[in-house]
Design an enzyme around this catalytic site. Structure first.
Site, PDB file in Angstrom:
ATOM      1  N   GLU A   9       0.873  -1.172   0.000  1.00 33.82           N
ATOM      2  CA  GLU A   9       0.000   0.000   0.000  1.00 33.82           C
ATOM      3  C   GLU A   9       0.914   1.227   0.000  1.00 33.82           C
ATOM      4  O   GLU A   9       1.796   1.342   0.849  1.00 33.82           O
ATOM      5  CB  GLU A   9      -0.888   0.013   1.252  1.00 33.82           C
ATOM      6  CG  GLU A   9      -1.793   1.232   1.258  1.00 33.82           C
ATOM      7  CD  GLU A   9      -2.779   1.273   2.421  1.00 33.82           C
ATOM      8  OE1 GLU A   9      -2.754   0.373   3.286  1.00 33.82           O
ATOM      9  OE2 GLU A   9      -3.570   2.237   2.456  1.00 33.82           O
ATOM     10  N   ARG A  36       5.015 -12.931   9.609  1.00 31.75           N
ATOM     11  CA  ARG A  36       5.750 -11.725   9.254  1.00 31.75           C
ATOM     12  C   ARG A  36       7.089 -11.691   9.979  1.00 31.75           C
ATOM     13  O   ARG A  36       7.313 -12.367  10.971  1.00 31.75           O
ATOM     14  CB  ARG A  36       4.937 -10.463   9.514  1.00 31.75           C
ATOM     15  CG  ARG A  36       4.391 -10.269  10.884  1.00 31.75           C
ATOM     16  CD  ARG A  36       3.774  -8.869  11.034  1.00 31.75           C
ATOM     17  NE  ARG A  36       2.799  -8.550   9.985  1.00 31.75           N
ATOM     18  CZ  ARG A  36       2.724  -7.352   9.375  1.00 31.75           C
ATOM     19  NH1 ARG A  36       3.532  -6.380   9.706  1.00 31.75           N
ATOM     20  NH2 ARG A  36       1.821  -7.131   8.470  1.00 31.75           N
ATOM     21  N   LYS A  70       4.080   0.203  10.524  1.00 33.13           N
ATOM     22  CA  LYS A  70       4.129   1.485   9.822  1.00 33.13           C
ATOM     23  C   LYS A  70       3.722   2.628  10.736  1.00 33.13           C
ATOM     24  O   LYS A  70       4.273   3.721  10.674  1.00 33.13           O
ATOM     25  CB  LYS A  70       3.173   1.462   8.629  1.00 33.13           C
ATOM     26  CG  LYS A  70       3.837   1.114   7.315  1.00 33.13           C
ATOM     27  CD  LYS A  70       2.828   1.254   6.188  1.00 33.13           C
ATOM     28  CE  LYS A  70       3.166   0.295   5.052  1.00 33.13           C
ATOM     29  NZ  LYS A  70       2.067   0.132   4.108  1.00 33.13           N
TER      30      LYS A  70
HETATM   31  P1  ATP Z   1      -0.418  -1.770   6.871  1.00 33.29           P
HETATM   32  O1  ATP Z   1      -0.654  -1.881   8.320  1.00 33.29           O
HETATM   33  O2  ATP Z   1      -0.391  -0.368   6.361  1.00 33.29           O
HETATM   34  O3  ATP Z   1      -1.227  -2.725   6.019  1.00 33.29           O
HETATM   35  P2  ATP Z   1       1.787  -3.363   6.067  1.00 33.29           P
HETATM   36  O4  ATP Z   1       3.135  -3.350   6.689  1.00 33.29           O
HETATM   37  O5  ATP Z   1       0.995  -4.602   6.033  1.00 33.29           O
HETATM   38  O6  ATP Z   1       1.053  -2.205   6.758  1.00 33.29           O
HETATM   39  P3  ATP Z   1       1.549  -3.261   3.187  1.00 33.29           P
HETATM   40  O7  ATP Z   1       1.973  -2.197   2.272  1.00 33.29           O
HETATM   41  O8  ATP Z   1       0.129  -3.688   3.182  1.00 33.29           O
HETATM   42  O9  ATP Z   1       1.959  -2.779   4.617  1.00 33.29           O
HETATM   43  O10 ATP Z   1       2.493  -4.514   2.972  1.00 33.29           O
HETATM   44  C1  ATP Z   1       2.818  -5.050   1.720  1.00 33.29           C
HETATM   45  C2  ATP Z   1       3.144  -6.510   1.861  1.00 33.29           C
HETATM   46  O11 ATP Z   1       4.212  -6.713   2.773  1.00 33.29           O
HETATM   47  C3  ATP Z   1       1.949  -7.277   2.414  1.00 33.29           C
HETATM   48  O12 ATP Z   1       1.815  -8.485   1.696  1.00 33.29           O
HETATM   49  C4  ATP Z   1       2.320  -7.524   3.849  1.00 33.29           C
HETATM   50  O13 ATP Z   1       1.725  -8.686   4.335  1.00 33.29           O
HETATM   51  C5  ATP Z   1       3.847  -7.644   3.769  1.00 33.29           C
HETATM   52  N1  ATP Z   1       4.485  -7.299   5.044  1.00 33.29           N
HETATM   53  C6  ATP Z   1       4.280  -6.197   5.784  1.00 33.29           C
HETATM   54  N2  ATP Z   1       5.022  -6.238   6.912  1.00 33.29           N
HETATM   55  C7  ATP Z   1       5.707  -7.397   6.882  1.00 33.29           C
HETATM   56  C8  ATP Z   1       6.657  -8.026   7.762  1.00 33.29           C
HETATM   57  N3  ATP Z   1       7.026  -7.461   8.907  1.00 33.29           N
HETATM   58  N4  ATP Z   1       7.160  -9.229   7.396  1.00 33.29           N
HETATM   59  C9  ATP Z   1       6.798  -9.800   6.239  1.00 33.29           C
HETATM   60  N5  ATP Z   1       5.922  -9.271   5.376  1.00 33.29           N
HETATM   61  C10 ATP Z   1       5.378  -8.079   5.675  1.00 33.29           C
END
Ligand code: ATP
Ligand code: MG
Length: 552
Positions: free
Chosen positions: A35, A261, A271
């Site tokens: 996002e 994650r 974030k």
């Molecule tokens: P938000 O809370 O804004 O959704 P987010 O960290 O999930 O935050 P995204 O931009 O939706 O942000 O994440 C993009 C991709 O990265 C998604 O598939 C998410 O699951 C993955 N992702 C985010 N944080 C992690 C992490 N700590 N480890 C592994 N994958 C992650």
């Protein structure tokens, strides 16, 4: 891109192998769906790496798709930074870049299909009421009074929502699933909401309604032909909804697979928490070198391949755990040891005067650029009567095994001569040592004693009149506790010593170096040239990582 993930097996690979065995024509397609509401961090790198490497090892395709369904939080700056970071990592996505917003027309049609089939309705409850009506894990929800609206009325209202006839928050489109489901995600989730301002960064003011993540995500996966939709564990509970929508719409049905994650010790990866560090001015920005964002790690001098190797080693798992940040640092050291040029630089300088060295001459010595890589060649470093050495390399009253300099002892100056300390001069007030006096052995050129006597200590040094003053930023962990992520008052554990600035003296060869170049300052650590000239004209270096893991 490195291929180390290819060698190890994991549960996602097992699923893909099985699917390929059942369908020999299957082209594997994955996607990385950020996002654009923040910068990528090391956790995103792991997710991206998994998606890209699974596609690559199966001769498949990996899309980059921006999940841009919420204009209130998203913008083009984040889109650009995310693309830059992925390109920097060397991850190549299938062109063109995809956007959920590319599918807004299609998604709108899908929503109408659901309405026409009696699977969705316009609901006039307030957001607050929707929350209350939803019930809890122990109590079933209550049906919305608008649940049984006529299909024709729903179609009309939905169109009017689209045309901007209603205020934000006054109406939503919801699926009609089951208000008593044990899974809260199935209690008639909202799939469209009204958002009037700000403009969307791509579709501008075309839309007054936007699909929710849950509605956009699976349908976008389907439109693109994704075969394996890999996401993090928090979406496990959303999977029944993901599947329900695809089944109702009777469209291509990708398989959602969840993995744990990445959590990293001594930092935060949420974030919201990262944004707080920026807005509360604990750090200077998203790319402050102490942050776990890719933009920060790049400024810090982390080589992209070290990050990919780290991701490969961490691998994928179903269970959450916290990875020690020193594992990441280990991969950085391993890579930089192979690639970084060595230089001599003194971080905490004290002057050393070689009393029997003529003041009217200077010499140059040949120094090895990288002992791990003979092709890196050599360079010349000047030597003269007055040099700087590291304050900590001298001790007046040494304790234990101290093989560096003390009065009466001999050490080797790397590439130069053997010197012997005769005396020190102290500041009368502070009693601090301001000058160290030595004599040198003129026969020991190159650092070898002609009589075969053993010299244990070797010090780095720079010629005082030739050296270049540089601003050095030395970084430590962002937080003082291992798992700040789980603390509500995590800011309390911010490490106030996470940045220390010093003025170092560096050998003159760095004059010709380029911004972004990595160096090993011998005996100290790895540094990257951030800026060639600062305000006072001296270069600025960021410490990437210390030479050894001192925290072990
Ligand atoms: P938000 O809370 O804004 O959704 P987010 O960290 O999930 O935050 P995204 O931009 O939706 O942000 O994440 C993009 C991709 O990265 C998604 O598939 C998410 O699951 C993955 N992702 C985010 N944080 C992690 C992490 N700590 N480890 C592994 N994958 C992650
Ligand atoms: Mg997310």
């Amino acid at each position: 891109m490195n291929d180390s993930i290819l060698q190890t097996s994991n549960f996602i690979k097992d699923i893909i192998e099985k699917d390929k065995a059942n369908n020999h024509d299957l082209t594997i397609m994955t996607r990385f769906p950020p996002e654009p509401n923040g910068y990528l961090h090391i956790g995103h790198a792991k997710s991206a790496y998994i998606n890209f490497s699974l596609a690559k090892e199966n001769n498949g395709i990996c899309n980059l798709r921006f999940d841009d369904t919420n204009p209130t939080k998203e913008n083009q700056i984040f889109v650009n930074s995310i693309k830059d970071d992925l390109a920097w990592l060397g991850l190549k996505w299938e062109k063109p870049t995809r956007y959920a917003s590319d599918y807004f027309d299609k998604l709108y049609d899908f929503a109408k299909t659901l309405i026409l089939n009696g699977d969705a309705y316009v609901c006039d409850l307030t957001p607050e009421e929707i929350r209350t009506f939803r019930g809890t894990l122990t109590n079933p929800g209550i049906d919305s009074p608008y649940r049984n609206r006529e299909i024709s009325e729903n179609i009309e209202l939905f169109e009017q929502m689209k045309n901007g006839c209603y205020e934000e928050g006054s109406r939503v489109l919801r699926t009609k699933i089951d208000m008593s489901s044990g899974n809260l995600n199935l209690r008639d989730p909202v799939i469209y909401r009204i958002i009037k301002t700000p403009e969307h960064h791509r579709t501008k003011n075309k839309w007054q309604i936007y699909p929710t993540y849950d509605f956009a995500h699976g349908q976008a996966d389907s439109i693109e032909g994704v075969t394996h939709s890999i996401c993090t564990l928090e979406f496990e509970d959303h999977k029944p909804l993901y599947d329900w929508l695809l089944e109702k719409l009777k469209i291509h049905h990708p398989q959602q697979i969840e993995f744990a994650r990445l959590n990293l010790s001594f930092t935060v990866l949420s974030k919201r928490k990262l944004a707080n560090l920026v807005s509360e001015k604990y750090v200077t920005g998203w790319d402050d070198p102490r942050m776990p964002t890719l933009a920060a790690l790049r400024r810090r001098g982390y080589p992209p391949v070290a990050i990919l190797n780290f991701c490969a080693e961490v691998g994928v798992a179903k269970r959450e755990n916290t990875i020690d940040i020193s594992l990441l640092e280990h991969h950085v050291r391993k890579e930089l040891n192979q690639t970084a040029s060595r230089i001599l630089g003194v971080i905490d300088p004290v002057k050393l005067i070689i009393d029997n060295y003529p003041s009217n001459i200077s010499e140059t010595f040949e120094a090895i650029n990288n002992p791990e890589n003979p092709k890196a060649g050599t360079r010349k470093i000047p030597f003269s009567r007055e040099i700087f050495i590291e304050k900590s390399d001298f001790m007046e009253n040494p304790t234990g095994k101290f093989f560096r300099l003390t009065i009466g002892s001999e050490v080797r100056l790397k590439y130069a001569y053997i010197i012997k300390c005769t005396d020190v001069v102290k500041d009368p007030k502070s009693k601090e040592i301001v000058e160290i006096h030595c004599t040198y052995d003129p026969l020991s050129k190159g650092g070898v004693a002609t009589d075969g006597r053993k010299i244990k200590g070797t010090l780095h040094w720079v010629s005082a009149s030739d050296s270049i003053p540089a601003k050095i930023k030395i970084y430590d962990r962002l937080f003082t506790i291992e798992k700040p992520e789980t603390e509500t008052d995590y800011l309390k554990y911010f490490n106030n010593d996470s940045l220390i600035t010093k003025t170092a003296q560096l050998e003159p060869s760095i004059i010709s170096s380029k911004e972004g170049s990595n160096y090993q300052f011998e005996r100290i650590g790895y540094f990257v040239l951030e800026k060639k000239y600062s305000n006072n004209n001296s270069p600025i270096f960021n410490q990437t990582v210390s030479l050894r893991d001192s925290k072990k």
